[in-house]
Enzyme design. Structure first.
Site, PDB file in Angstrom:
ATOM      1  N   HIS A 317       0.850  -1.193   0.000  1.00  0.00           N
ATOM      2  CA  HIS A 317       0.000   0.000   0.000  1.00  0.00           C
ATOM      3  C   HIS A 317       0.880   1.235   0.000  1.00  0.00           C
ATOM      4  CE1 HIS A 317       0.065   1.769   4.123  1.00  0.00           C
ATOM      5  NE2 HIS A 317       0.330   0.543   4.539  1.00  0.00           N
ATOM      6  N   ASP A 327       5.725   3.308   7.352  1.00  0.00           N
ATOM      7  CA  ASP A 327       4.435   2.724   6.978  1.00  0.00           C
ATOM      8  C   ASP A 327       3.712   3.668   6.023  1.00  0.00           C
ATOM      9  OD1 ASP A 327       2.025   1.376   6.826  1.00  0.00           O
ATOM     10  OD2 ASP A 327       1.421   1.813   8.891  1.00  0.00           O
ATOM     11  N   GLU A 364      -5.258   1.869   1.971  1.00  0.00           N
ATOM     12  CA  GLU A 364      -5.092   0.568   2.632  1.00  0.00           C
ATOM     13  C   GLU A 364      -6.308   0.175   3.458  1.00  0.00           C
ATOM     14  OE1 GLU A 364      -2.335  -1.471   6.101  1.00  0.00           O
ATOM     15  OE2 GLU A 364      -2.599   0.676   5.951  1.00  0.00           O
TER      16      GLU A 364
END
Length: 364
Positions: A317, A327, A364
């Site tokens: 993602h 992240d 995501e």
């Protein structure tokens, strides 16, 4: 593994380069790029440009997704009877030496939380799971009509929102206790990886997956959508905070002492309340057509020589609640650097037996 496959793999592994990965990481993590925002569209363009520059066939796929963006996220604290309500600063403070922390921020919100303007006494509910509410029942403490404060951990945040609502709370604060993610676990950022006092964990509080307005169907323009008042999302406002803010009201709770296992690492005896600390939470997000935002998945392909109809998909993602170096810029760059390696061999007339598709997913 045959000799041809082994030699292909050996050559492939010589290509990925830390300098290349570092450059792409810095570019993609220059600013927050939450799904449905112009900054995320810029990451789409960057990824496609990189893939094309290496000679891959590319395309994108657009969807129109229900992603309400926050318009107002505010909280006020009253520490006791007769005290004046003080507005809490919910923004994450800049970190010395980290230029991205001084730039634009995604507001401190939990996606798919409900709109509301509520004022109520505070009750500490530990991790906010069903067993915690049963423990409160045994202590004679009700959360009905209260704003509950739950630590992150032990379960998905959406479960905590569901439990708070089911037990009659009118609002929810989620925070990371230093016992779980802070100075007890190790050095806090930037000296180490653990969360500093102002660090916030954003994220969705919706339990089902996908676009809640189009269950079981693609979220394309013109799709038939469920009405907003029927969606499987929380019906109470939810706000995430750092433990620097959480300590200000947790320290002002009376009532029974926290049961065994409920004590966190802030420097005082935890109590469950209710009150005398009171919070006011005000949340307002986009609604209706304004809450629909485009997202884009990106694709790059290297066609196989022997089994072109058999696809190996390498993906990650691409969106982030922050600059997102960990992240998930790290995942996106891994996909890109792998694509660059395969593309380099393809230009040397060395292609994989099966088709390899390199994908970055939005929202995501």
């Amino acid at each position: 593994m045959g000799a041809t496959e082994a030699s292909f793999e050996a050559r492939l592994l010589t290509i990925p380069d830390t300098a290349s990965a570092r450059l792409m990481t810095r570019t993609l993590s220059a600013s927050p790029h939450m799904a449905g925002t112009p900054a995320q569209a810029a990451t789409r363009d960057y990824v496609i440009a990189q893939l094309r520059s290496w000679g891959l066939e590319t395309w994108t796929k657009e969807y129109l997704v229900y992603l309400p963006q926050p318009e107002v996220v505010s909280a006020w604290l009253t520490t006791g009877p007769g005290s004046t309500a003080v507005r809490l600063n919910l923004d994450e403070p800049a970190v010395r030496g980290d230029r991205t922390s001084a730039g634009p921020q995604v507001p401190p919100f939990n996606a798919y939380g409900h709109d509301g303007d509520v004022t109520a006494p505070v009750v500490y509910v530990n991790t906010g799971l069903g067993t915690d509410y049963r423990t409160l029942d045994s202590l004679g403490v009700s959360v009905r009509g209260s704003i509950v404060v739950a630590r992150y951990g032990r379960s998905f945040r959406g479960i905590k929102a569901r439990e708070a609502e089911n037990h009659g709370a009118v609002g929810l604060i989620l925070y990371s206790d230093p016992l779980d993610d802070g100075y007890v676990r190790g050095e806090v950022y930037p000296r180490g990886p653990m969360r500093p006092p102002g660090g916030i964990q954003r994220g969705t509080v919706m339990n089902p997956s996908g676009d809640p307005t189009t269950p079981g169907a693609p979220s394309t323009a013109g799709a038939v959508r469920l009405p907003e008042d029927s969606l499987p999302v929380p019906r109470i406002p939810v706000i995430p905070m750092g433990y620097g803010n959480a300590r200000r009201f947790l320290a002002k709770l009376a009532g029974p002492a926290a049961p065994e296992g409920w004590q966190g690492a802030l420097p005082f005896q935890y109590r469950v309340g209710p009150g005398p600390a009171r919070l006011r939470l005000k949340v307002r997000s986009e609604r209706g057509a304004r809450a629909l935002h485009p997202i884009w998945n990106t694709f790059g392909i290297i066609r196989g020589t022997t089994y072109p109809d058999e696809w190996v998909v390498v993906g990650a993602h691409r969106d982030a609640w922050s600059p997102g170096a960990g992240d998930n810029v790290s995942g996106t760059v891994t996909v890109l650097e792998t694509a660059r390696a395969f593309a380099a061999l393809a230009r040397a007339a060395l292609r994989p037996a099966r088709t390899v598709v390199f994908v970055t997913w939005d929202a995501e």
